[in-house]
Design a protein around this motif. Structure first.
Motif, short mmCIF file in Angstrom:
data_model
loop_
_atom_site.label_atom_id
_atom_site.label_comp_id
_atom_site.label_asym_id
_atom_site.label_seq_id
_atom_site.Cartn_x
_atom_site.Cartn_y
_atom_site.Cartn_z
N MET A 42 -0.58 -11.08 9.24
CA MET A 42 -0.71 -9.77 8.60
C MET A 42 0.61 -9.02 8.61
SD MET A 42 -4.39 -8.42 9.99
CE MET A 42 -4.20 -6.79 9.30
N LEU A 43 1.30 -9.06 9.75
CA LEU A 43 2.58 -8.36 9.87
C LEU A 43 3.58 -8.88 8.84
CD1 LEU A 43 4.41 -6.39 11.50
CD2 LEU A 43 5.03 -8.37 12.90
N THR A 44 3.75 -10.19 8.75
CA THR A 44 4.72 -10.75 7.82
C THR A 44 4.30 -10.55 6.37
OG1 THR A 44 3.74 -12.95 8.05
CG2 THR A 44 5.64 -12.45 9.45
N ALA A 45 3.00 -10.71 6.08
CA ALA A 45 2.53 -10.53 4.70
C ALA A 45 2.70 -9.08 4.25
CB ALA A 45 1.06 -10.94 4.60
N PHE A 82 -6.45 -13.47 17.15
CA PHE A 82 -5.85 -12.15 17.25
C PHE A 82 -4.34 -12.21 17.05
CE2 PHE A 82 -4.39 -8.40 19.74
CZ PHE A 82 -5.03 -7.42 19.00
N VAL A 83 -3.64 -13.04 17.80
CA VAL A 83 -2.18 -13.09 17.74
C VAL A 83 -1.70 -13.70 16.42
CG1 VAL A 83 -0.10 -14.01 18.83
CG2 VAL A 83 -1.96 -13.14 20.24
N HIS A 143 5.55 -4.62 1.51
CA HIS A 143 6.32 -3.38 1.63
C HIS A 143 7.69 -3.53 0.96
CE1 HIS A 143 7.73 0.38 3.33
NE2 HIS A 143 8.82 -0.26 3.74
N GLN A 144 8.34 -4.68 1.15
CA GLN A 144 9.64 -4.91 0.52
C GLN A 144 9.51 -4.91 -1.01
OE1 GLN A 144 12.58 -4.87 1.95
NE2 GLN A 144 11.57 -4.55 3.93
N SER A 196 10.37 -1.96 -6.15
CA SER A 196 9.82 -1.42 -7.39
C SER A 196 9.74 0.11 -7.38
CB SER A 196 8.43 -1.99 -7.66
OG SER A 196 7.49 -1.48 -6.74
N GLY A 197 9.75 0.70 -6.19
CA GLY A 197 9.65 2.16 -6.09
C GLY A 197 8.23 2.69 -6.22
N HIS A 198 7.27 1.80 -6.31
CA HIS A 198 5.87 2.20 -6.44
C HIS A 198 5.13 1.92 -5.14
CE1 HIS A 198 6.68 2.70 -10.63
NE2 HIS A 198 6.89 1.41 -10.82
N TYR A 199 4.97 2.94 -4.32
CA TYR A 199 4.24 2.77 -3.07
C TYR A 199 2.78 3.03 -3.36
CZ TYR A 199 8.73 2.69 -0.75
OH TYR A 199 9.98 2.35 -0.36
N LYS A 200 1.99 1.97 -3.36
CA LYS A 200 0.58 2.10 -3.70
C LYS A 200 -0.33 2.01 -2.49
CE LYS A 200 1.21 0.27 -8.27
NZ LYS A 200 0.61 -0.42 -9.36
N PHE A 201 0.22 1.63 -1.35
CA PHE A 201 -0.63 1.39 -0.19
C PHE A 201 0.22 1.47 1.06
CE2 PHE A 201 -2.90 -1.51 2.73
CZ PHE A 201 -4.13 -0.90 2.72
N ASN A 202 -0.32 2.04 2.13
CA ASN A 202 0.37 2.09 3.41
C ASN A 202 0.25 0.70 4.03
OD1 ASN A 202 1.23 2.42 6.02
ND2 ASN A 202 0.04 4.27 6.40
N THR A 203 1.31 -0.07 3.97
CA THR A 203 1.26 -1.48 4.37
C THR A 203 1.14 -1.67 5.88
OG1 THR A 203 3.67 -1.57 4.34
CG2 THR A 203 2.51 -2.30 2.35
N GLY A 204 1.41 -0.66 6.67
CA GLY A 204 1.28 -0.79 8.13
C GLY A 204 -0.12 -0.51 8.62
#
Length: 175
Positions: free
Chosen positions: A72-75, A65-66, A80-81, A86-94
């Protein structure tokens, strides 16, 4: 870069061996299985709360879990960065990490509470709810990925309605 077959197979073998290790440990005496409160299937026996249970629970939580949550958080922050540049948001990374915490969080809380207190005073029906929510994770993850990815979302819409979604033209030049 593309994922190589040898890397993909190695990752798959590692995942299966990792899952097998944690599944077999209660059968070998570290942790213990028991029926779920409504006797429909098995779960960890959190009714005892002894040292064996507590050490297994903390190791299981850390490695399943941890650490995966941190990865997952870092990846997804890295993804997201890249989207931000690129300016192309294709997925909600959170969303994937939130899904993990929402679905597994109640079960983890119940197990941790069982490590310090007796949970048998809670109705079996209420103790069953966190386990059922945790078991929905594969389905929820499939929906999160399918509906969160614009390519899949367009295909699902076309399948359900017969209408094709026209995409805005995107410059795919590599920087």
């Amino acid at each position: 870069s593309k994922l190589q077959w040898s890397t993909a197979i190695s990752m798959m073998v590692f995942a299966w061996l990792f899952a097998a290790f944690w599944s077999v440990m209660p059968l070998l005496g570290w942790g213990e299985y028991d029926y779920e409160p409504l006797r429909t299937c098995c779960t960890l026996d959190y009714s005892k709360g002894d040292r064996n249970y507590i050490t297994f629970l903390f190791a299981l939580s850390l490695f399943n879990f941890v650490i995966p949550g941190f990865i997952m958080l870092t990846a997804y922050q890295s993804i997201h960065q890249k989207f931000k540049k690129s300016g192309h948001y294709k997925f909600n990374t959170g969303l994937p990490l939130k899904t993990l915490v929402i679905c597994w969080g109640p079960y983890c809380l119940l197990c941790f509470y069982a490590a310090v207190e007796n949970v048998m005073f809670i109705s079996p029906k209420y103790r069953m709810i966190p386990a059922v929510i945790a078991k929905t994770v594969p389905t929820v993850d499939a929906f999160v990925y399918a509906l969160g990815n614009e390519n899949y979302r367009g295909g699902i819409w076309q399948f359900l309605t017969g209408q094709k979604i026209e995409k805005a033209e995107v410059d795919n030049k590599t920087k």
